[in-house]
Design a protein around this motif. Structure first.
Motif, PDB file in Angstrom:
ATOM      1  N   MET A  66       6.788   7.856  32.554  1.00  0.00           N
ATOM      2  CA  MET A  66       6.331   6.621  31.916  1.00  0.00           C
ATOM      3  C   MET A  66       6.503   5.495  32.931  1.00  0.00           C
ATOM      4  N   PHE A  67       5.447   4.709  33.096  1.00  0.00           N
ATOM      5  CA  PHE A  67       5.459   3.563  33.998  1.00  0.00           C
ATOM      6  C   PHE A  67       5.377   2.294  33.155  1.00  0.00           C
ATOM      7  N   ILE A  68       6.310   1.371  33.367  1.00  0.00           N
ATOM      8  CA  ILE A  68       6.284   0.080  32.673  1.00  0.00           C
ATOM      9  C   ILE A  68       6.127  -1.004  33.726  1.00  0.00           C
ATOM     10  N   ASN A  69       5.066  -1.777  33.595  1.00  0.00           N
ATOM     11  CA  ASN A  69       4.832  -2.859  34.552  1.00  0.00           C
ATOM     12  C   ASN A  69       5.803  -4.000  34.306  1.00  0.00           C
ATOM     13  N   ASP A  70       6.433  -4.486  35.341  1.00  0.00           N
ATOM     14  CA  ASP A  70       7.203  -5.728  35.313  1.00  0.00           C
ATOM     15  C   ASP A  70       6.262  -6.721  35.986  1.00  0.00           C
ATOM     16  N   VAL A  71       5.630  -7.573  35.191  1.00  0.00           N
ATOM     17  CA  VAL A  71       4.499  -8.391  35.633  1.00  0.00           C
ATOM     18  C   VAL A  71       4.780  -9.099  36.955  1.00  0.00           C
ATOM     19  N   ASN A  72       3.898  -8.857  37.909  1.00  0.00           N
ATOM     20  CA  ASN A  72       3.930  -9.432  39.253  1.00  0.00           C
ATOM     21  C   ASN A  72       5.119  -8.984  40.100  1.00  0.00           C
ATOM     22  N   LYS A  73       5.874  -8.001  39.617  1.00  0.00           N
ATOM     23  CA  LYS A  73       7.039  -7.501  40.366  1.00  0.00           C
ATOM     24  C   LYS A  73       6.867  -6.042  40.788  1.00  0.00           C
ATOM     25  N   GLY A  74       6.330  -5.192  39.883  1.00  0.00           N
ATOM     26  CA  GLY A  74       6.189  -3.773  40.188  1.00  0.00           C
ATOM     27  C   GLY A  74       6.223  -2.924  38.931  1.00  0.00           C
ATOM     28  N   PHE A  75       6.734  -1.681  39.084  1.00  0.00           N
ATOM     29  CA  PHE A  75       6.701  -0.726  37.977  1.00  0.00           C
ATOM     30  C   PHE A  75       8.035   0.006  37.851  1.00  0.00           C
ATOM     31  N   HIS A  76       8.540   0.051  36.634  1.00  0.00           N
ATOM     32  CA  HIS A  76       9.732   0.824  36.314  1.00  0.00           C
ATOM     33  C   HIS A  76       9.241   2.216  35.936  1.00  0.00           C
ATOM     34  N   VAL A  77       9.846   3.239  36.540  1.00  0.00           N
ATOM     35  CA  VAL A  77       9.434   4.615  36.281  1.00  0.00           C
ATOM     36  C   VAL A  77      10.549   5.323  35.530  1.00  0.00           C
ATOM     37  N   TYR A  78      10.159   5.977  34.425  1.00  0.00           N
ATOM     38  CA  TYR A  78      11.103   6.685  33.565  1.00  0.00           C
ATOM     39  C   TYR A  78      10.722   8.150  33.462  1.00  0.00           C
ATOM     40  N   ASP A  79      11.733   9.017  33.323  1.00  0.00           N
ATOM     41  CA  ASP A  79      11.506  10.405  32.954  1.00  0.00           C
ATOM     42  C   ASP A  79      11.291  10.383  31.442  1.00  0.00           C
ATOM     43  N   TYR A  80      10.118  10.814  31.017  1.00  0.00           N
ATOM     44  CA  TYR A  80       9.715  10.730  29.616  1.00  0.00           C
ATOM     45  C   TYR A  80       9.624  12.120  28.971  1.00  0.00           C
ATOM     46  N   ALA A  81      10.328  13.112  29.565  1.00  0.00           N
ATOM     47  CA  ALA A  81      10.318  14.471  29.018  1.00  0.00           C
ATOM     48  C   ALA A  81      10.874  14.476  27.596  1.00  0.00           C
ATOM     49  N   ASN A  82      11.856  13.615  27.333  1.00  0.00           N
ATOM     50  CA  ASN A  82      12.416  13.458  25.993  1.00  0.00           C
ATOM     51  C   ASN A  82      12.064  12.038  25.526  1.00  0.00           C
ATOM     52  N   PRO A  83      10.945  11.870  24.795  1.00  0.00           N
ATOM     53  CA  PRO A  83      10.494  10.524  24.403  1.00  0.00           C
ATOM     54  C   PRO A  83      11.511   9.719  23.589  1.00  0.00           C
ATOM     55  N   SER A  84      12.433  10.401  22.909  1.00  0.00           N
ATOM     56  CA  SER A  84      13.433   9.659  22.132  1.00  0.00           C
ATOM     57  C   SER A  84      14.538   9.090  23.022  1.00  0.00           C
ATOM     58  N   LYS A  85      14.593   9.560  24.285  1.00  0.00           N
ATOM     59  CA  LYS A  85      15.616   9.059  25.200  1.00  0.00           C
ATOM     60  C   LYS A  85      15.080   9.046  26.639  1.00  0.00           C
ATOM     61  N   PRO A  86      14.146   8.107  26.948  1.00  0.00           N
ATOM     62  CA  PRO A  86      13.625   8.023  28.323  1.00  0.00           C
ATOM     63  C   PRO A  86      14.752   7.699  29.303  1.00  0.00           C
ATOM     64  N   GLU A  87      14.682   8.300  30.486  1.00  0.00           N
ATOM     65  CA  GLU A  87      15.710   8.094  31.505  1.00  0.00           C
ATOM     66  C   GLU A  87      15.108   7.343  32.689  1.00  0.00           C
ATOM     67  N   ARG A  88      15.748   6.242  33.086  1.00  0.00           N
ATOM     68  CA  ARG A  88      15.272   5.461  34.231  1.00  0.00           C
ATOM     69  C   ARG A  88      15.406   6.270  35.509  1.00  0.00           C
TER      70      ARG A  88
END
Length: 163
Positions: A66-88
């Motif tokens: 899972m990629f979450i944009n931090d506007v104008n800064k970049g992207f936070h990437v998470y392991d989304y194998a377990n959607p109830s507990k994403p891991e940074r």
């Protein structure tokens, strides 16, 4: 008499629509552009350790990531194998970035005025920039709609509220 009353009412209607200059009008917010040079922009995408999200933007899920944009800064990437507990996992620093798209192993990043293409191997998590299409997008506008002025070699990556 009826014409006079009608004329008076129409006059009052126009006067009530006239703009006022009283102090209740909100002042226009002014912004200062955050500017970097072209050479800095072209070497600015790097992997970093995880960071807190400052201003979240769009979210993109691709497989177990899972990629979450931090506007104008970049992207936070998470392991989304377990959607109830994403891991940074990490942060992709990309100044001026507001969006990404993924097709297969190709990642497309809107970074300020450029469209950056990179490859990404989900198994090894290796990210490699393969192409940069320069000046595909216009310079960023301030949140209040104003434009900044830059020299030929300068790119606006963000806007800060003037104090």
């Amino acid at each position: 008499m009826k014409k006079t009353v009608l004329l008076l009412l129409v006059s009052i209607l126009f006067v009530s629509c006239w703009p006022t200059t009283d102090s209740t009008n909100f002042p226009r917010q002014e912004y200062q552009p955050v500017i970097i040079t072209r050479s800095v922009l072209e070497t600015s995408i790097v992997f970093q350790n995880t960071q807190p999200i400052v201003k979240s933007g769009k979210i993109y899920v691709k497989g177990d990531l899972m990629f979450i944009n931090d506007v104008n800064k970049g992207f936070h990437v998470y392991d989304y194998a377990n959607p109830s507990k994403p891991e940074r996992l990490y942060f992709i620093k990309a100044p001026g970035a507001t969006d990404l798209a993924i097709k297969g192993n190709i990642v497309y990043i809107n970074q300020a005025v450029d469209l950056v293409t990179a490859t990404f191997d989900p198994a090894t998590r290796i990210f490699k920039i393969t192409n940069r299409n320069k000046n595909v997008f216009p310079q960023k506008q301030a949140p209040n709609g104003t434009f900044g002025y830059t020299k030929d070699n300068e790119i606006i990556i963000d806007w800060n509220l003037k104090k």
